[in-house]
Each structure stands twice: as structure tokens, then as C-alpha cells.
Design a protein around this motif. Sequence first.
Motif, PDB file in Angstrom:
ATOM      1  N   ILE A  73      28.829  35.194  50.479  1.00 28.67           N
ATOM      2  CA  ILE A  73      29.901  35.788  49.671  1.00 28.67           C
ATOM      3  C   ILE A  73      29.330  36.574  48.501  1.00 28.67           C
ATOM      4  O   ILE A  73      29.988  37.456  47.943  1.00 28.67           O
ATOM      5  CB  ILE A  73      30.875  34.690  49.193  1.00 28.67           C
ATOM      6  CG1 ILE A  73      31.616  34.092  50.391  1.00 28.67           C
ATOM      7  CG2 ILE A  73      31.857  35.200  48.156  1.00 28.67           C
ATOM      8  CD1 ILE A  73      32.411  32.837  50.066  1.00 28.67           C
ATOM      9  N   ASP A  96      30.198  44.748  49.399  1.00 24.18           N
ATOM     10  CA  ASP A  96      31.518  44.115  49.394  1.00 24.18           C
ATOM     11  C   ASP A  96      31.994  43.762  50.799  1.00 24.18           C
ATOM     12  O   ASP A  96      32.593  42.697  51.012  1.00 24.18           O
ATOM     13  CB  ASP A  96      32.546  45.032  48.730  1.00 24.18           C
ATOM     14  CG  ASP A  96      32.484  44.985  47.216  1.00 24.18           C
ATOM     15  OD1 ASP A  96      31.802  44.097  46.675  1.00 24.18           O
ATOM     16  OD2 ASP A  96      33.119  45.845  46.572  1.00 24.18           O
ATOM     17  N   GLN A 115      32.980  40.055  52.132  1.00 29.40           N
ATOM     18  CA  GLN A 115      34.294  39.701  52.670  1.00 29.40           C
ATOM     19  C   GLN A 115      34.176  39.113  54.070  1.00 29.40           C
ATOM     20  O   GLN A 115      34.941  38.205  54.430  1.00 29.40           O
ATOM     21  CB  GLN A 115      35.205  40.922  52.653  1.00 29.40           C
ATOM     22  CG  GLN A 115      35.676  41.283  51.249  1.00 29.40           C
ATOM     23  CD  GLN A 115      36.686  42.410  51.235  1.00 29.40           C
ATOM     24  OE1 GLN A 115      36.346  43.552  51.539  1.00 29.40           O
ATOM     25  NE2 GLN A 115      37.917  42.095  50.897  1.00 29.40           N
ATOM     26  N   LEU A 160      33.267  35.585  53.522  1.00 27.91           N
ATOM     27  CA  LEU A 160      34.445  34.840  53.082  1.00 27.91           C
ATOM     28  C   LEU A 160      35.309  34.459  54.282  1.00 27.91           C
ATOM     29  O   LEU A 160      35.800  33.329  54.384  1.00 27.91           O
ATOM     30  CB  LEU A 160      35.248  35.688  52.094  1.00 27.91           C
ATOM     31  CG  LEU A 160      36.384  34.969  51.363  1.00 27.91           C
ATOM     32  CD1 LEU A 160      35.836  34.204  50.162  1.00 27.91           C
ATOM     33  CD2 LEU A 160      37.457  35.952  50.893  1.00 27.91           C
ATOM     34  N   GLU A 161      35.488  35.389  55.214  1.00 28.57           N
ATOM     35  CA  GLU A 161      36.284  35.124  56.407  1.00 28.57           C
ATOM     36  C   GLU A 161      35.626  34.072  57.292  1.00 28.57           C
ATOM     37  O   GLU A 161      36.315  33.285  57.947  1.00 28.57           O
ATOM     38  CB  GLU A 161      36.477  36.423  57.192  1.00 28.57           C
ATOM     39  CG  GLU A 161      37.348  37.445  56.467  1.00 28.57           C
ATOM     40  CD  GLU A 161      37.339  38.801  57.140  1.00 28.57           C
ATOM     41  OE1 GLU A 161      36.692  38.931  58.218  1.00 28.57           O
ATOM     42  OE2 GLU A 161      37.953  39.734  56.596  1.00 28.57           O
ATOM     43  N   ARG A 194      43.332  33.136  51.729  1.00 26.68           N
ATOM     44  CA  ARG A 194      42.004  33.713  51.512  1.00 26.68           C
ATOM     45  C   ARG A 194      42.067  35.082  50.832  1.00 26.68           C
ATOM     46  O   ARG A 194      41.281  35.373  49.922  1.00 26.68           O
ATOM     47  CB  ARG A 194      41.301  33.827  52.860  1.00 26.68           C
ATOM     48  CG  ARG A 194      39.868  34.313  52.792  1.00 26.68           C
ATOM     49  CD  ARG A 194      39.272  34.329  54.189  1.00 26.68           C
ATOM     50  NE  ARG A 194      39.941  35.295  55.057  1.00 26.68           N
ATOM     51  CZ  ARG A 194      40.183  35.112  56.359  1.00 26.68           C
ATOM     52  NH1 ARG A 194      39.798  33.993  56.955  1.00 26.68           N
ATOM     53  NH2 ARG A 194      40.792  36.037  57.074  1.00 26.68           N
ATOM     54  N   ALA A 195      42.999  35.928  51.248  1.00 24.98           N
ATOM     55  CA  ALA A 195      43.088  37.273  50.671  1.00 24.98           C
ATOM     56  C   ALA A 195      43.412  37.209  49.187  1.00 24.98           C
ATOM     57  O   ALA A 195      42.823  37.932  48.373  1.00 24.98           O
ATOM     58  CB  ALA A 195      44.135  38.100  51.415  1.00 24.98           C
ATOM     59  N   TRP A 213      40.370  36.095  47.215  1.00 21.54           N
ATOM     60  CA  TRP A 213      39.418  37.189  47.011  1.00 21.54           C
ATOM     61  C   TRP A 213      39.833  38.039  45.817  1.00 21.54           C
ATOM     62  O   TRP A 213      39.023  38.335  44.936  1.00 21.54           O
ATOM     63  CB  TRP A 213      39.310  38.043  48.267  1.00 21.54           C
ATOM     64  CG  TRP A 213      38.487  39.284  48.072  1.00 21.54           C
ATOM     65  CD1 TRP A 213      38.941  40.541  47.743  1.00 21.54           C
ATOM     66  CD2 TRP A 213      37.065  39.395  48.139  1.00 21.54           C
ATOM     67  NE1 TRP A 213      37.900  41.425  47.618  1.00 21.54           N
ATOM     68  CE2 TRP A 213      36.725  40.745  47.860  1.00 21.54           C
ATOM     69  CE3 TRP A 213      36.034  38.488  48.423  1.00 21.54           C
ATOM     70  CZ2 TRP A 213      35.410  41.202  47.844  1.00 21.54           C
ATOM     71  CZ3 TRP A 213      34.719  38.949  48.415  1.00 21.54           C
ATOM     72  CH2 TRP A 213      34.415  40.283  48.124  1.00 21.54           C
ATOM     73  N   GLU A 214      41.092  38.429  45.780  1.00 22.10           N
ATOM     74  CA  GLU A 214      41.572  39.317  44.714  1.00 22.10           C
ATOM     75  C   GLU A 214      41.597  38.622  43.358  1.00 22.10           C
ATOM     76  O   GLU A 214      41.305  39.233  42.328  1.00 22.10           O
ATOM     77  CB  GLU A 214      42.979  39.829  45.058  1.00 22.10           C
ATOM     78  CG  GLU A 214      43.038  40.728  46.261  1.00 22.10           C
ATOM     79  CD  GLU A 214      42.247  42.023  46.077  1.00 22.10           C
ATOM     80  OE1 GLU A 214      42.150  42.494  44.922  1.00 22.10           O
ATOM     81  OE2 GLU A 214      41.722  42.547  47.069  1.00 22.10           O
ATOM     82  N   ALA A 257      36.482  38.471  43.852  1.00 20.73           N
ATOM     83  CA  ALA A 257      36.186  39.849  43.437  1.00 20.73           C
ATOM     84  C   ALA A 257      35.963  39.943  41.921  1.00 20.73           C
ATOM     85  O   ALA A 257      34.993  40.585  41.482  1.00 20.73           O
ATOM     86  CB  ALA A 257      37.290  40.795  43.902  1.00 20.73           C
TER      87      ALA A 257
END
Length: 331
Positions: free
Chosen positions: A15, A20, A24, A27-28, A49-50, A53-54, A58
Motif C-alpha cells: 500500500i 498510486d 491501490q 489495497l484491493e 475499502r474505497a 482509501w479516500e 490517500a
Amino acid sequence: MSDDIGRIHAALTGIWAEDDAAAQRALEDAFSDDCAFYFSHPVNEVAGRAAAWETVFAPLRAALRHARRRDEIFITGANRRAEGGNWIAAVTHYVGTFAGPLLGIAPSNRLAFLRSGEFYRIEHGRIVEARVILDLPDLMRQAGRDPFGGLLGTEMLFPGPATHDGILPGGDGTASLDLIEAMLGDLHVYDPGTGTSKGQTGEGGYWADDMLWYGPGGVGSNYRWDGFVQDHRAPFLAAFPDRKGGNHYARIGQGNYAAISGWPSMTMTHRGAYLGVPATGKALTLRVMDFYRCAGGQIAENWVCLDYMDLMAQMGVDLIARSNAMERTVG
């Protein structure tokens, strides 16, 4: 299961790839799409998960330039608590140049080690539940704006285990977890006059004479039982004399290591001054993660992550605002 753990371990490290897109993908590989994330305050609960990340990953990557994950402890095991499941428990640092603001914390443009305590529940080869305590008060200290002012123990980088074997150590952890559970059972009850609890030290005690206790930002670390009492136990019991702990969702062991966590673990009333905050009389809760190394039937080292961002917010104190208002004391 062992193959899954090795892959997840690699993905958690991935990660922090420079690219980037690669980050990602890692992360997946580590987390299910609908993973339930629980972070320390001020992030708290994040769904999926999304969104994680945000909201967290991130921003962390942007704030800690060229960050890398540096694990000190990484163990896995079956959960002994009623919730069950297979879990990972980790003590890690996110290491980079603190070059941009993080959750409102002013950067230092210097090297930083952001410590993190992490518990992950695994199903079908991915993490489906994540609980993470980021030690943001210690990050503020490293940036030269300590919101607590060094009132208690020695503030320091969390070292790895003295035996340098904390990453997937292997071996059965039953004896290690048995020792921790016995210690916790006796530690909960204490003499209000002396603050002592049954069986903690001395011949046959749970803790080794040369024990090391590594505490979170605001508490700091200490050496031997006397240091632990002076720098943490006595001030904590004076402030929260009715504290009740042990409400854990996870307890696991592997080899000479064990880890426990509650979200929250403790309930208590704020009846005395603590870390410069006068008694509020409020009912409070505390999120807790403890990681232990055992040796010779005793506890040799204990790494402790506490969500003091959340605890202080319950007391009415915004640590980020307090820290940002301070003049830098380094550099």
C-alpha cells in the motif's frame, strides 16, 4: 491460511508503493470491498475499502512523503473471544517525511515515525474488519508541538522486540495467551490504598523484573514495575479509580507473543486530574490495544496503543487544535 497471511502481509506493505495505482492494487488485495474500518479519532468508522482509501490511506500517503511500512510485531491466530474468527495483530510505523498536513495536524517537514496498532479479521483470504489506532499525539510531539508537554514517562520511538522475532514468529501461542489472561484477571482488582494487584511482581509474578512497558503519546515508556506504576498506573488510577477493563473483541497468541484489543475496552469516570485536564466527572470509554512478548513464563515486553485522541475529545479537549496553537520546539 498461512499462504493468505503471507500475501496479506505483503499487500499491507505494498500500500506504500510510490505509484498510486500499485498502492491501490495492494489495497484491493488486502481488504474486501465492503471491509468495515474502525480508526482512532478523529476518523472513527469508515464503510468500505474505497472510502478508507479516500479518507485515510490517500491522505496518509500525501502527508508522509515516500512513506514505508515498518512492522515491529505481526502475529496471527484464532480469536479466543466469543466473536471468534482468525485475526492479525500488528505494531507498525509509517515512516516518511511529514511534509503535508494530516487530519489537520501541521507538518514538520522532517522524518517522522507514525506508530500504529492494528487488528484485522480475515475471511476468505482478505481482511473484512480492520481496527487501527494511529498515535497522532506522538506524531504531534515529533513535529515539535507536544499537546501533553511530557508530563509522564519517556516519550520515544517504539522499539521492536528485544529478540527481533516479532514478525510471524510461528509456534503455538496458547501458553502466551494463558499468561496474559491470568495477569489481566488479577490486574483488574486492586487495593485502593496502595494500588497493588495480586501476583503481578516478585517470585512467581506475571511480569519479569526487567520488564519494559512502551506506552502511547502522552504516557510514554518506562522500565520495571516501579517505573510503570510511577509513569502510568498510579496517575491513571488516581484519575479513573472506578475503571473497568477487559471488554475485548479479540485475544490471540502466536509463539511467545499475544495481543488483545477492546473497542472500547474500558469504562470509567473522570474523577481526578489527568494529563493536565481537571476532573470533569464524565463517564468515559477507552479504546485499547496491547501487544506482549513472553519469556520464561513471564511478560518481558508490552507495547500499548491507546486512543487518547478519542479519550481527550470526550473530556472536551481538541488535541489537534491545541497542538497547532503551540510554537514549535524543535528545528
